[in-house]
Design a protein around this motif. Sequence first.
Motif, PDB file in Angstrom:
ATOM      1  N   LYS A 138       0.805  -1.210   0.000  1.00 44.40           N
ATOM      2  CA  LYS A 138       0.000   0.000   0.000  1.00 44.40           C
ATOM      3  C   LYS A 138       0.845   1.270   0.000  1.00 44.40           C
ATOM      4  O   LYS A 138       0.308   2.367  -0.100  1.00 44.40           O
ATOM      5  CB  LYS A 138      -0.916   0.017   1.234  1.00 44.40           C
ATOM      6  CG  LYS A 138      -1.962  -1.079   1.235  1.00 44.40           C
ATOM      7  CD  LYS A 138      -2.792  -1.010   2.515  1.00 44.40           C
ATOM      8  CE  LYS A 138      -3.850  -2.103   2.538  1.00 44.40           C
ATOM      9  NZ  LYS A 138      -4.637  -2.068   3.820  1.00 44.40           N
ATOM     10  N   SER A 139       2.158   1.125   0.096  1.00 45.26           N
ATOM     11  CA  SER A 139       3.024   2.285   0.280  1.00 45.26           C
ATOM     12  C   SER A 139       3.393   2.943  -1.032  1.00 45.26           C
ATOM     13  O   SER A 139       3.180   2.405  -2.121  1.00 45.26           O
ATOM     14  CB  SER A 139       4.309   1.873   1.024  1.00 45.26           C
ATOM     15  OG  SER A 139       5.186   1.182   0.144  1.00 45.26           O
ATOM     16  N   PHE A 140       3.987   4.113  -0.916  1.00 45.48           N
ATOM     17  CA  PHE A 140       4.501   4.886  -2.039  1.00 45.48           C
ATOM     18  C   PHE A 140       5.610   4.132  -2.757  1.00 45.48           C
ATOM     19  O   PHE A 140       5.874   4.375  -3.934  1.00 45.48           O
ATOM     20  CB  PHE A 140       5.033   6.209  -1.469  1.00 45.48           C
ATOM     21  CG  PHE A 140       5.267   7.291  -2.483  1.00 45.48           C
ATOM     22  CD1 PHE A 140       4.218   7.870  -3.162  1.00 45.48           C
ATOM     23  CD2 PHE A 140       6.549   7.761  -2.739  1.00 45.48           C
ATOM     24  CE1 PHE A 140       4.425   8.888  -4.076  1.00 45.48           C
ATOM     25  CE2 PHE A 140       6.770   8.773  -3.650  1.00 45.48           C
ATOM     26  CZ  PHE A 140       5.696   9.349  -4.319  1.00 45.48           C
ATOM     27  N   LEU A 141       6.270   3.193  -2.071  1.00 46.92           N
ATOM     28  CA  LEU A 141       7.417   2.484  -2.622  1.00 46.92           C
ATOM     29  C   LEU A 141       7.028   1.265  -3.447  1.00 46.92           C
ATOM     30  O   LEU A 141       7.860   0.671  -4.113  1.00 46.92           O
ATOM     31  CB  LEU A 141       8.354   2.068  -1.487  1.00 46.92           C
ATOM     32  CG  LEU A 141       8.920   3.219  -0.652  1.00 46.92           C
ATOM     33  CD1 LEU A 141       9.669   2.683   0.555  1.00 46.92           C
ATOM     34  CD2 LEU A 141       9.821   4.105  -1.490  1.00 46.92           C
ATOM     35  N   GLY A 142       5.768   0.854  -3.377  1.00 48.66           N
ATOM     36  CA  GLY A 142       5.284  -0.211  -4.236  1.00 48.66           C
ATOM     37  C   GLY A 142       5.467  -1.610  -3.694  1.00 48.66           C
ATOM     38  O   GLY A 142       5.144  -2.579  -4.381  1.00 48.66           O
ATOM     39  N   GLY A 143       5.975  -1.743  -2.488  1.00 52.92           N
ATOM     40  CA  GLY A 143       6.138  -3.072  -1.926  1.00 52.92           C
ATOM     41  C   GLY A 143       6.989  -3.063  -0.674  1.00 52.92           C
ATOM     42  O   GLY A 143       7.701  -2.097  -0.387  1.00 52.92           O
ATOM     43  N   PHE A 144       6.897  -4.137   0.081  1.00 55.82           N
ATOM     44  CA  PHE A 144       7.726  -4.341   1.266  1.00 55.82           C
ATOM     45  C   PHE A 144       9.190  -4.370   0.846  1.00 55.82           C
ATOM     46  O   PHE A 144       9.581  -5.131  -0.035  1.00 55.82           O
ATOM     47  CB  PHE A 144       7.315  -5.658   1.915  1.00 55.82           C
ATOM     48  CG  PHE A 144       8.253  -6.183   2.949  1.00 55.82           C
ATOM     49  CD1 PHE A 144       8.373  -5.569   4.184  1.00 55.82           C
ATOM     50  CD2 PHE A 144       9.015  -7.325   2.701  1.00 55.82           C
ATOM     51  CE1 PHE A 144       9.241  -6.071   5.149  1.00 55.82           C
ATOM     52  CE2 PHE A 144       9.880  -7.834   3.657  1.00 55.82           C
ATOM     53  CZ  PHE A 144       9.982  -7.198   4.880  1.00 55.82           C
ATOM     54  N   CYS A 145      10.018  -3.499   1.440  1.00 60.32           N
ATOM     55  CA  CYS A 145      11.385  -3.344   0.943  1.00 60.32           C
ATOM     56  C   CYS A 145      12.337  -3.004   2.082  1.00 60.32           C
ATOM     57  O   CYS A 145      11.926  -2.654   3.183  1.00 60.32           O
ATOM     58  CB  CYS A 145      11.446  -2.258  -0.131  1.00 60.32           C
ATOM     59  SG  CYS A 145      10.890  -0.633   0.434  1.00 60.32           S
ATOM     60  N   ALA A 146      13.630  -3.099   1.774  1.00 62.49           N
ATOM     61  CA  ALA A 146      14.673  -2.824   2.764  1.00 62.49           C
ATOM     62  C   ALA A 146      14.809  -1.337   3.024  1.00 62.49           C
ATOM     63  O   ALA A 146      14.603  -0.512   2.128  1.00 62.49           O
ATOM     64  CB  ALA A 146      16.004  -3.387   2.280  1.00 62.49           C
ATOM     65  N   SER A 147      15.173  -0.992   4.238  1.00 67.79           N
ATOM     66  CA  SER A 147      15.551   0.381   4.561  1.00 67.79           C
ATOM     67  C   SER A 147      16.760   0.787   3.731  1.00 67.79           C
ATOM     68  O   SER A 147      17.669  -0.023   3.482  1.00 67.79           O
ATOM     69  CB  SER A 147      15.895   0.480   6.048  1.00 67.79           C
ATOM     70  OG  SER A 147      16.587   1.673   6.348  1.00 67.79           O
ATOM     71  N   GLY A 148      16.795   2.043   3.310  1.00 68.78           N
ATOM     72  CA  GLY A 148      17.968   2.533   2.599  1.00 68.78           C
ATOM     73  C   GLY A 148      19.232   2.419   3.426  1.00 68.78           C
ATOM     74  O   GLY A 148      20.321   2.155   2.889  1.00 68.78           O
ATOM     75  N   TRP A 149      19.101   2.581   4.726  1.00 66.68           N
ATOM     76  CA  TRP A 149      20.273   2.465   5.598  1.00 66.68           C
ATOM     77  C   TRP A 149      20.745   1.022   5.688  1.00 66.68           C
ATOM     78  O   TRP A 149      21.935   0.761   5.895  1.00 66.68           O
ATOM     79  CB  TRP A 149      19.966   3.031   6.980  1.00 66.68           C
ATOM     80  CG  TRP A 149      19.777   4.510   6.946  1.00 66.68           C
ATOM     81  CD1 TRP A 149      18.637   5.210   7.240  1.00 66.68           C
ATOM     82  CD2 TRP A 149      20.749   5.492   6.550  1.00 66.68           C
ATOM     83  NE1 TRP A 149      18.843   6.549   7.057  1.00 66.68           N
ATOM     84  CE2 TRP A 149      20.128   6.751   6.628  1.00 66.68           C
ATOM     85  CE3 TRP A 149      22.073   5.419   6.124  1.00 66.68           C
ATOM     86  CZ2 TRP A 149      20.784   7.932   6.311  1.00 66.68           C
ATOM     87  CZ3 TRP A 149      22.732   6.594   5.806  1.00 66.68           C
ATOM     88  CH2 TRP A 149      22.091   7.826   5.902  1.00 66.68           C
ATOM     89  N   HIS A 150      19.832   0.065   5.535  1.00 60.99           N
ATOM     90  CA  HIS A 150      20.217  -1.345   5.491  1.00 60.99           C
ATOM     91  C   HIS A 150      21.093  -1.605   4.265  1.00 60.99           C
ATOM     92  O   HIS A 150      22.160  -2.217   4.353  1.00 60.99           O
ATOM     93  CB  HIS A 150      18.956  -2.212   5.454  1.00 60.99           C
ATOM     94  CG  HIS A 150      19.202  -3.673   5.570  1.00 60.99           C
ATOM     95  ND1 HIS A 150      18.176  -4.598   5.537  1.00 60.99           N
ATOM     96  CD2 HIS A 150      20.349  -4.394   5.707  1.00 60.99           C
ATOM     97  CE1 HIS A 150      18.683  -5.818   5.650  1.00 60.99           C
ATOM     98  NE2 HIS A 150      19.988  -5.721   5.756  1.00 60.99           N
ATOM     99  N   THR A 151      20.640  -1.099   3.123  1.00 59.89           N
ATOM    100  CA  THR A 151      21.420  -1.262   1.886  1.00 59.89           C
ATOM    101  C   THR A 151      22.791  -0.611   2.026  1.00 59.89           C
ATOM    102  O   THR A 151      23.812  -1.175   1.608  1.00 59.89           O
ATOM    103  CB  THR A 151      20.666  -0.647   0.699  1.00 59.89           C
ATOM    104  OG1 THR A 151      19.328  -1.144   0.679  1.00 59.89           O
ATOM    105  CG2 THR A 151      21.337  -0.969  -0.616  1.00 59.89           C
TER     106      THR A 151
END
Length: 237
Positions: free
Chosen positions: A172-185
């Motif tokens: 439901k988010s602006f990002l289009g799906g469950f995803c990793a934190s940018g800080w994780h990457t």
Amino acid sequence: QLCASGFHSCAIFMRMLVDGLLRDRWATLGAPGIDESKWLKPLLPNQELSGRVVCTEKRLLGSRPEAGVATLTYEMLNQAGDVIMVWTGKMFFKVRNPGPKSESPGGSRTKLESLFDAEGPEPDPTRNFYEDRHVGEIYELGSHTFTKDEIIAFAEKFDPQPFHLDEEAGRKSFLGGFCASGWHTAAIWISHFVAYRQRIEQQIRDSGNPVAGYGPSRGFRNLMGVKPVFPGDTITF
């Protein structure tokens, strides 16, 4: 003196930001990255940290009327009131009363050209002094496959926003799906960078050549989240 990694400091501040503002007070939709981070003083053990944020600019997204983007400056302070880290960056926010969709004045966005598409000089792994570096040389540090469990584990500790914790919230988010934190990457990137550097240094020692010492970094610029990282994605650094 023992001090925290700069990226560890960023992850700690991200947790402070979520707990202080993003969880309950700000209607945020994620962030596209950080324009600049400055590590002004080391983060030492047992320091008591605080933070503050100021909005310096905002605008509506013409192509996404449900969202706007704000430019923000963040500061992390220690118990003496010294600013030890500064961020500047953008964040997407929900719009309370969205207007009609319109095209942005600048027209369509041009494709980001990658520096890595060009041919560069072959790096020399047998030397690591300043004189041995050449503009355009490219190092491949390794790859990492992101799993659902590790994405959740990192988010629970440092960036507990819904789209990093729950699949339905991610969809439901602006990002289009469950995803990793940018800080994780970013944390996985720096771990690969350090491991690569340690391997090269050992090879240099084994060959009997001198090894250059590295000093601390003062920060970075243009840390861009160009695309989300989803569970099962294998990312090469």
